[in-house]
Design a protein around this motif. Structure first.
Motif, PDB file in Angstrom:
ATOM      1  N   UNK A  55      -7.923 -11.917 -88.406  1.00  0.00           N
ATOM      2  CA  UNK A  55      -8.020 -11.107 -89.621  1.00  0.00           C
ATOM      3  C   UNK A  55      -6.831 -11.358 -90.548  1.00  0.00           C
ATOM      4  N   UNK A  56      -5.675 -11.653 -89.982  1.00  0.00           N
ATOM      5  CA  UNK A  56      -4.515 -11.951 -90.811  1.00  0.00           C
ATOM      6  C   UNK A  56      -4.692 -13.262 -91.583  1.00  0.00           C
ATOM      7  N   UNK A  57      -5.473 -14.158 -91.020  1.00  0.00           N
ATOM      8  CA  UNK A  57      -5.628 -15.485 -91.615  1.00  0.00           C
ATOM      9  C   UNK A  57      -6.826 -15.592 -92.563  1.00  0.00           C
ATOM     10  N   UNK A  58      -7.792 -14.675 -92.459  1.00  0.00           N
ATOM     11  CA  UNK A  58      -9.002 -14.782 -93.270  1.00  0.00           C
ATOM     12  C   UNK A  58      -9.373 -13.405 -93.816  1.00  0.00           C
ATOM     13  N   UNK A  59      -9.283 -13.255 -95.129  1.00  0.00           N
ATOM     14  CA  UNK A  59      -9.512 -11.955 -95.764  1.00  0.00           C
ATOM     15  C   UNK A  59     -10.969 -11.519 -95.728  1.00  0.00           C
ATOM     16  N   UNK A  60     -11.863 -12.413 -95.344  1.00  0.00           N
ATOM     17  CA  UNK A  60     -13.273 -12.030 -95.245  1.00  0.00           C
ATOM     18  C   UNK A  60     -13.553 -11.186 -94.006  1.00  0.00           C
ATOM     19  N   UNK A  61     -12.619 -11.129 -93.080  1.00  0.00           N
ATOM     20  CA  UNK A  61     -12.796 -10.355 -91.847  1.00  0.00           C
ATOM     21  C   UNK A  61     -12.389  -8.904 -92.089  1.00  0.00           C
ATOM     22  N   UNK A  62     -13.288  -7.999 -91.734  1.00  0.00           N
ATOM     23  CA  UNK A  62     -12.989  -6.564 -91.765  1.00  0.00           C
ATOM     24  C   UNK A  62     -13.002  -6.086 -90.310  1.00  0.00           C
ATOM     25  N   UNK A  63     -11.832  -5.762 -89.796  1.00  0.00           N
ATOM     26  CA  UNK A  63     -11.663  -5.467 -88.372  1.00  0.00           C
ATOM     27  C   UNK A  63     -11.496  -3.972 -88.138  1.00  0.00           C
TER      28      UNK A  63
END
Length: 214
Positions: A55-63
């Motif tokens: 999630x830190x590397x890809x802003x498309x991830x909503x964790x």
């Protein structure tokens, strides 16, 4: 924040062994207008730490993480309630998809907006990665839209399998993930919306499903 066209919903519980392959297979697709909603169901392995790094590397991830273990159906329903895309891929942490799946599916939906499902064929493998079967059958030898009245004629051995992409509004109108159906909670609404709206079929293999215990 712009609204993505596709939402991937992914529940996870203790699947750190398989997560990198699953996540990379979706995030590295040629189609990029997507969000990946991941909910960790209180894993006891290092899954959540791994997901935080992604999630830190890809802003498309909503964790997200459940406050307590809820089980896969409740976790899927929470993820679905957070989805913003018109279309949804209900993913599994121990499965993965092959290159080009999202781009091909979104092109089919653009061409056939009346369809509520798009799927390719699925390679089912055992825990050693050996082929068990390929589903569904040879519904067509080309990419095409199948209206409801044609679908039953093609379903000679199996219905619509799980790793498909579907229209969110149609899935919700079919009842969403019903906890009382347990492991059929995705299978049942997929059949309902297929017979209500028809589906787009692609004869290529686009998904790989691990059948634990096979």
């Amino acid at each position: 924040m712009s609204t993505p066209r596709l939402s991937i919903i992914l529940p996870n519980y203790n699947h750190s062994e398989f997560l990198p392959r699953c996540l990379d297979s979706s995030l590295q697709q040629s189609f990029t207008d997507l969000e990946l909603i991941v909910i960790d169901d209180c894993s006891t392995d290092n899954s959540f730490e791994m997901l935080q790094e992604y999630a830190r590397k890809d802003s498309r991830i909503r964790l997200y993480r459940n406050d307590k273990n809820q089980g896969v159906v409740a976790t899927l329903n929470r993820a679905l309630s957070l989805a913003r895309g018109e279309y949804v891929h209900g993913a599994s942490a121990d499965d993965y998809i092959l290159p080009g799946y999202y781009e091909a599916a979104m092109a089919m939906f653009t061409q056939h907006p009346q369809a509520a499902i798009c799927l390719g064929r699925t390679r089912c493998v055992n825990e050693q990665g050996e082929l068990i079967c390929i589903v569904p059958g040879d519904w067509s030898d080309k990419r095409e839209y199948l209206p409801p009245e044609q679908i039953a004629q093609r379903m000679t051995t199996i219905g619509v399998p799980g790793p498909t992409i579907w229209r969110r509004d149609a899935f919700l109108k079919a009842g969403g993930y019903k906890p009382e159906l347990r492991w059929h909670s995705d299978w049942f609404p997929l059949q309902v919306i297929a017979f209500r709206h028809g589906l787009c079929f692609m004869p290529e293999i686009f998904t790989v499903v691990r059948n634990a215990g096979s």
